[in-house]
Design a protein around this motif. Structure first.
Motif, short mmCIF file in Angstrom:
data_model
loop_
_atom_site.label_atom_id
_atom_site.label_comp_id
_atom_site.label_asym_id
_atom_site.label_seq_id
_atom_site.Cartn_x
_atom_site.Cartn_y
_atom_site.Cartn_z
N UNK A 187 -5.07 1.44 1.60
CA UNK A 187 -4.06 0.62 2.27
C UNK A 187 -3.77 -0.65 1.44
N UNK A 188 -4.83 -1.20 0.85
CA UNK A 188 -4.63 -2.37 -0.02
C UNK A 188 -3.68 -2.01 -1.17
N UNK A 189 -3.90 -0.84 -1.77
CA UNK A 189 -3.01 -0.39 -2.88
C UNK A 189 -1.59 -0.19 -2.38
N UNK A 190 -1.47 0.34 -1.17
CA UNK A 190 -0.15 0.59 -0.60
C UNK A 190 0.62 -0.71 -0.39
N UNK A 191 -0.09 -1.73 0.07
CA UNK A 191 0.56 -3.03 0.31
C UNK A 191 1.05 -3.61 -1.02
N UNK A 192 0.21 -3.50 -2.05
CA UNK A 192 0.59 -4.01 -3.38
C UNK A 192 1.85 -3.29 -3.88
N UNK A 193 1.85 -1.96 -3.71
CA UNK A 193 2.98 -1.14 -4.15
C UNK A 193 4.26 -1.56 -3.41
N UNK A 194 4.13 -1.73 -2.10
CA UNK A 194 5.32 -2.11 -1.30
C UNK A 194 5.84 -3.49 -1.72
N UNK A 195 4.92 -4.40 -2.04
CA UNK A 195 5.35 -5.75 -2.47
C UNK A 195 6.07 -5.68 -3.81
N UNK A 196 5.45 -4.94 -4.76
CA UNK A 196 6.08 -4.80 -6.10
C UNK A 196 7.47 -4.21 -5.97
N UNK A 197 7.61 -3.25 -5.06
CA UNK A 197 8.88 -2.55 -4.90
C UNK A 197 9.84 -3.28 -3.95
N UNK A 198 9.39 -4.41 -3.44
CA UNK A 198 10.20 -5.25 -2.54
C UNK A 198 10.74 -4.47 -1.33
N UNK A 199 9.86 -3.69 -0.72
CA UNK A 199 10.27 -2.90 0.45
C UNK A 199 10.32 -3.80 1.69
N UNK A 200 11.34 -3.60 2.51
CA UNK A 200 11.43 -4.39 3.74
C UNK A 200 11.35 -3.48 4.97
N UNK A 201 10.94 -2.23 4.76
CA UNK A 201 10.89 -1.23 5.83
C UNK A 201 9.88 -0.17 5.41
N UNK A 202 9.08 0.30 6.35
CA UNK A 202 8.13 1.38 6.02
C UNK A 202 8.44 2.57 6.92
N UNK A 203 8.50 3.76 6.31
CA UNK A 203 8.69 5.01 7.08
C UNK A 203 7.51 5.92 6.75
N UNK A 204 6.84 6.42 7.77
CA UNK A 204 5.75 7.38 7.52
C UNK A 204 6.21 8.75 7.97
N UNK A 205 6.05 9.72 7.08
CA UNK A 205 6.46 11.10 7.36
C UNK A 205 5.27 11.99 7.02
N UNK A 206 4.52 12.41 8.04
CA UNK A 206 3.33 13.22 7.79
C UNK A 206 2.47 13.25 9.03
N UNK A 207 1.19 13.60 8.84
CA UNK A 207 0.26 13.62 9.97
C UNK A 207 -0.23 12.22 10.29
N UNK A 208 -1.28 12.17 11.09
CA UNK A 208 -1.82 10.87 11.49
C UNK A 208 -2.25 10.03 10.29
N UNK A 209 -2.65 10.67 9.21
CA UNK A 209 -3.09 9.91 8.03
C UNK A 209 -1.95 9.07 7.46
N UNK A 210 -0.80 9.72 7.27
CA UNK A 210 0.35 8.98 6.71
C UNK A 210 0.82 7.91 7.70
N UNK A 211 0.82 8.26 8.99
CA UNK A 211 1.32 7.30 9.98
C UNK A 211 0.39 6.09 10.06
N UNK A 212 -0.92 6.33 10.06
CA UNK A 212 -1.84 5.19 10.12
C UNK A 212 -1.75 4.34 8.85
N UNK A 213 -1.63 4.99 7.69
CA UNK A 213 -1.51 4.22 6.45
C UNK A 213 -0.24 3.37 6.50
N UNK A 214 0.88 3.99 6.88
CA UNK A 214 2.14 3.25 6.95
C UNK A 214 2.08 2.10 7.94
N UNK A 215 1.43 2.38 9.08
CA UNK A 215 1.32 1.35 10.13
C UNK A 215 0.53 0.14 9.63
#
Ligand code: NAD
Length: 384
Positions: free
Chosen positions: A71-99
């Motif tokens: 999740x720490x890596x995911x946050x870094x990636x989202x910041x670098x990519x300047x994302x202002x919205x997160x969409x999770x498409x998958x099972x509970x793993x993807x949804x929890x990570x996105x959340x």
């Protein structure tokens, strides 16, 4: 009577509803991080649809159940990519990570600042960036829950990041997305859904709203899980299971869980065992020990009456005893070829540590009665 009920801002349910994701996302942000928890091909149409709506999109593949470092890596990636919205498409793993990523993007700091049990447990101060959850399994109900379950390999346990501010802005439950789930995943995730309908129903925090969700969900599972397992393309069965999973999420988020999920937290942290399969292996034994303890301690109490209601719904027998519900679940686990916990390397010698950790797990707080160390050991030993 007193209760607190919260859920996702908006829930869309139905075959084909996934087409609503891109137009809805357009109202929420300009650049999306798409957390993908199934094959890249299955998310390709969504990436195209987002692009057609003029939304920038970077995807991030989830290959395992989420951990704190992932999740720490995911946050870094989202910041670098300047994302202002997160969409999770998958099972509970993807949804929890996105959340979790959506929450940490606006709150800063480390996941451990906010984690329950092993972290500082600080409350989140800011609402998450807009978050859309699109489940492709039918089991966790995570699209409507306020927590993200993260593994901490260092502490050998799974724990939650939890806040009402983490509830998705939009949950899109499209049963067609589950048509390709192979039988073993249909079985384990489906039994997770069943567990999440039984545990909140007998939980000490059960309330009239969650009771309604549980009873309706139980009816759906009893009629559809074996059909979805044996005939994956049966859309009616898939629809019932997606609905049951959603109802389980609504219930667990507002009434809590019990002994099965109490054990799932340390087992998932100490062993490479999928969450749904762990819950499935434990479910009949958690029910049996709770029923036996209730017969001794509170034979005229509410818990036994509730387990009887579960049994009557599952078996279809109007006079079924609580124990007949356990037998129904045990037979279903056999039919669905649920492996015992020993198949993940869990042995007798692990029982004392797992019992000690399970007793402290947040899910255990919902169990209808406080089980003794011996009773907890019995649940686990029977599931090995
Ligand atoms: P998962 O998300 O880990 O997915 C299991 C496997 O199924 C993966 O290999 C994935 O790639 C594959 N898959 C997903 N969709 C598919 C599809 N449509 N077709 C074929 N394969 C597909 O499994 P899960 O059981 O959905 O989620 C488990 C996670 O959810 C665990 O980490 C658990 O702790 C968590 N959980 C969270 C909550 C909550 O309220 N936050 C509740 C229950 C469970």
């Amino acid at each position: 009577m007193r209760f607190d009920f919260a859920t996702s801002t908006r829930i869309l349910f139905g075959s084909g509803e996934v087409r609503e994701v891109a137009p809805a996302a357009k109202q929420m942000g300009g650049r999306a991080m798409l957390v993908v928890g199934c094959s890249p091909e299955c998310a390709a149409f969504l990436i195209d649809a987002l692009k057609k709506e003029g939304i920038g999109c970077v995807s991030w593949a989830m290959r395992a159940e989420p951990s704190v470092s992932l999740v720490r890596q995911g946050v870094e990636f989202a910041r670098q990519e300047q994302c202002d919205l997160v969409i999770a498409f998958g099972g509970g793993s993807a949804i929890d990570a996105g959340k979790a990523i959506a929450a940490l993007l606006t709150n800063g700091g480390e996941p451990s600042d906010y984690l329950e049990v092993i972290g500082k447990g600080q409350p989140l101060q800011n609402p998450s960036v807009p978050f859309i959850a699109v489940p492709t399994t039918a089991g966790t109900g995570s699209e409507v829950t306020r927590n993200a379950v993260l593994a901490s390999p260092e502490h050998r346990v799974k724990v939650s990041l939890r806040s009402p501010m983490m509830l998705p802005r939009l949950a899109v439950v499209d049963p067609e997305l589950t048509l390709d789930l192979p039988p073993a995943l249909t079985a384990s995730t489906g039994l997770d859904a069943l567990t999440q309908l039984i545990e909140p129903y007998v939980s000490i925090r059960a309330n009239p709203l969650t009771d309604g969700f549980c009873l309706e969900g139980l009816r759906r599972v009893s009629r559809s899980l074996h059909r979805a397992y044996h005939c994956g393309s049966d859309i009616a069965a898939r629809e019932f299971m997606s609905l049951a999973s959603l109802l389980g999420g609504l219930a667990l988020a507002n009434a809590g869980l019990g002994v099965v999920h109490g054990f799932a937290a340390p087992i998932g942290g100490m062993f490479d065992a999928p969450h749904g399969a762990v819950c499935a292996a434990l479910l009949p034994h958690g029910m049996a020990v709770n029923i036996c303890a209730s017969r001794t301690r509170t034979p005229d109490g509410e818990t036994l009456r509730r387990y009887e209601t579960v049994a009557r719904l599952l078996t279809g027998k109007p006079d079924a005893l609580a124990e007949e519900g356990v037998e129904w679940v045990r037979q279903l686990c056999l039919e669905l070829q649920i492996p015992p916990l020993s198949s993940y390397g869990i042995q007798e010698r692990d029982v004392p540590t797992l019992v000690e950790k399970a007793a402290k797990a947040s899910s255990m707080k919902g169990n209808p009665l406080t089980l003794t160390t011996d009773e907890l050991g019995e649940v686990l030993t029977r599931a090995l």
